[in-house]
Design a protein around this motif. Structure first.
Motif, PDB file in Angstrom:
ATOM      1  N   MET A 171      -2.621  -4.651  -0.665  1.00 44.86           N
ATOM      2  CA  MET A 171      -2.732  -4.165  -2.037  1.00 44.86           C
ATOM      3  C   MET A 171      -3.746  -4.970  -2.834  1.00 44.86           C
ATOM      4  O   MET A 171      -4.607  -4.414  -3.522  1.00 44.86           O
ATOM      5  N   THR A 186      -4.528   1.060   2.236  1.00 42.30           N
ATOM      6  CA  THR A 186      -3.311   1.639   1.661  1.00 42.30           C
ATOM      7  C   THR A 186      -2.392   2.171   2.752  1.00 42.30           C
ATOM      8  O   THR A 186      -1.167   2.049   2.651  1.00 42.30           O
ATOM      9  N   ALA A 189      -0.711  -0.862   4.198  1.00 46.20           N
ATOM     10  CA  ALA A 189       0.289  -1.359   3.246  1.00 46.20           C
ATOM     11  C   ALA A 189       1.547  -0.503   3.294  1.00 46.20           C
ATOM     12  O   ALA A 189       2.676  -1.025   3.238  1.00 46.20           O
ATOM     13  N   THR A 217       3.999  -4.201  -4.440  1.00 45.95           N
ATOM     14  CA  THR A 217       2.942  -3.491  -3.712  1.00 45.95           C
ATOM     15  C   THR A 217       2.942  -2.015  -4.067  1.00 45.95           C
ATOM     16  O   THR A 217       1.895  -1.427  -4.380  1.00 45.95           O
ATOM     17  N   ARG A 218       4.106  -1.402  -4.046  1.00 45.49           N
ATOM     18  CA  ARG A 218       4.204   0.032  -4.336  1.00 45.49           C
ATOM     19  C   ARG A 218       3.851   0.341  -5.785  1.00 45.49           C
ATOM     20  O   ARG A 218       3.216   1.371  -6.074  1.00 45.49           O
ATOM     21  N   LEU A 221      -0.176  -0.342  -6.122  1.00 48.00           N
ATOM     22  CA  LEU A 221      -1.075   0.428  -5.278  1.00 48.00           C
ATOM     23  C   LEU A 221      -0.936   1.927  -5.498  1.00 48.00           C
ATOM     24  O   LEU A 221      -1.921   2.664  -5.470  1.00 48.00           O
TER      25      LEU A 221
END
Length: 376
Positions: A171, A186, A189, A217-218, A221
């Motif tokens: 990310m 992505t 990830a 991260t979610r 990103l």
């Protein structure tokens, strides 16, 4: 000073147990930690003994935290903290929570040196620590090396925290990449975060740091406030004092449009991580929250702290350039522009202003991005 059955003894046991939990989030249980009652001989062999002594005297409470390697009696960590009030109030004080997080972080960093690299757990921890120091430099070449080291840490010992860190690392790298180079990062990830949660769910004890890193991260990103919020809430349910979980929940609240709650959580997490070797991570995110909520003076302070600790951290210079321009301090704004020109290939004010994919979403949304026109 710390008699069994007293309030002080109970608080001391809680604090020591918290530190043991924080350590276990980064090193698997094969490195055994134990919270030991002060003044009592520890039962059986163990890798680390964690003690907390608490004394109350005339309204002053003193806590002394110590981590030792019992076979050699080598001191891994030792620090005291003082507080005006009772032991029960000390348990929730910012200073004690900062000290507990610091104790866990420094112990994890020193375990490979103290226990040696002959065990998979300690070798994996050593590789993971090297990876984190490279990652938190935010230097582009160091980020690639950090990814290789974190992958090697996982191969040595399959700790899901290494998967979660690798997901976060993708990310961090992807945000600075143009769209053409972002898809592979992505996708990776996505795979890493799913596998991290899957492995964490299959472990004997849940890992708040794994869930927090996945949440962050979610959120950053994909802008997935709902998924990020659920993962961050699960992290906080397991460890309400985890600074990574607090920061992740702050980002989720930002995405959901609740700036004031995001600020509260970000301030709290930054405070608890105040003596972390990687505190600039919280400084940088706090600068974002402050910009989003109109706390521009505090944003400058946080961004300056982040850029001082990590001179390659581009977002801090973007904030500082816009904020100094907004205040009319164009010399300082020009200095930040020069930093970005040195760090970022192809940087220009035109691109920063006109490229919709350039990573300045918060500056654009608040209108601060327009301030850099003063430098043109």
């Amino acid at each position: 000073a710390n008699l069994a059955g007293t309030g002080s003894a109970l608080v001391a046991e809680i604090v020591a147990s918290r530190i043991a939990t924080d350590i276990a989030e980064h090193i698997t249980a094969a490195v055994l930690t134990r919270a030991v009652a002060p003044g009592t001989p520890p039962p059986g062999p163990c890798d680390l003994d964690i003690t907390c002594n608490i004394v109350e005297d005339n309204g002053i409470c003193l806590a002394f935290i110590k981590v030792i390697q019992p076979q050699t009696m080598r001191v891994v960590f030792a620090r005291d903290c003082r507080f005006v009030g009772t032991a029960s109030r000390l348990a929730g004080s910012d200073d004690l929570l900062r000290t507990a997080f610091e104790a866990a972080e420094r112990t994890v960093a020193r375990v490979p040196h103290i226990l040696g690299l002959g065990r998979a757990e300690t070798k994996s921890a050593a590789l993971g620590q090297l990876a984190l120091h490279r990652m938190f430099s935010f230097d582009e070449a160091q980020l690639a090396e950090a990814d290789r080291l974190m992958e090697a840490a996982w191969e040595v010992q399959e700790n899901p925290v290494h998967l979660a860190w690798r997901g976060l690392l993708q990310m961090v790298t992807a945000i600075e990449r143009p769209m053409a180079g972002r898809a592979d990062l992505t996708d990776l990830a996505d795979r890493l975060t799913h596998l991290a949660l899957e492995r964490d769910a299959g472990s004997a004890a849940g890992n708040a740091t794994v869930k927090a890193l996945v949440a962050q991260t979610r959120a950053m990103l994909w802008g997935d406030a709902q998924s990020a919020g659920l993962a961050a809430r699960a992290a906080l349910d397991e460890n309400p004092r985890n600074p990574f979980a607090l920061q992740a929940m702050a980002v989720a609240h930002m995405l959901a449009g609740d700036g004031e709650e995001a600020y509260r959580l970000s301030h709290l997490g930054r405070n608890y991580a105040g003596r972390s070797a990687f505190r600039h991570w919280w400084d940088a995110h706090h600068a974002t929250v402050c910009v989003a909520t109109g706390r521009n003076a505090e944003a400058i302070q946080a961004a300056e702290a982040a850029s001082f600790a990590a001179p390659s951290l581009r977002p801090a210079y973007r904030y500082l350039m816009s904020l100094h321009a907004q205040r009319g301090d164009l010399d300082q704004a020009e200095a930040m522009r020069a930093k970005l020109e040195a760090l970022e290939p192809g940087f220009s004010l035109d691109r920063m202003l006109g490229d919709p994919e350039y990573p300045v979403r918060t500056l654009r949304r608040t209108g601060l991005l327009r301030e850099i026109r003063k430098l043109m």
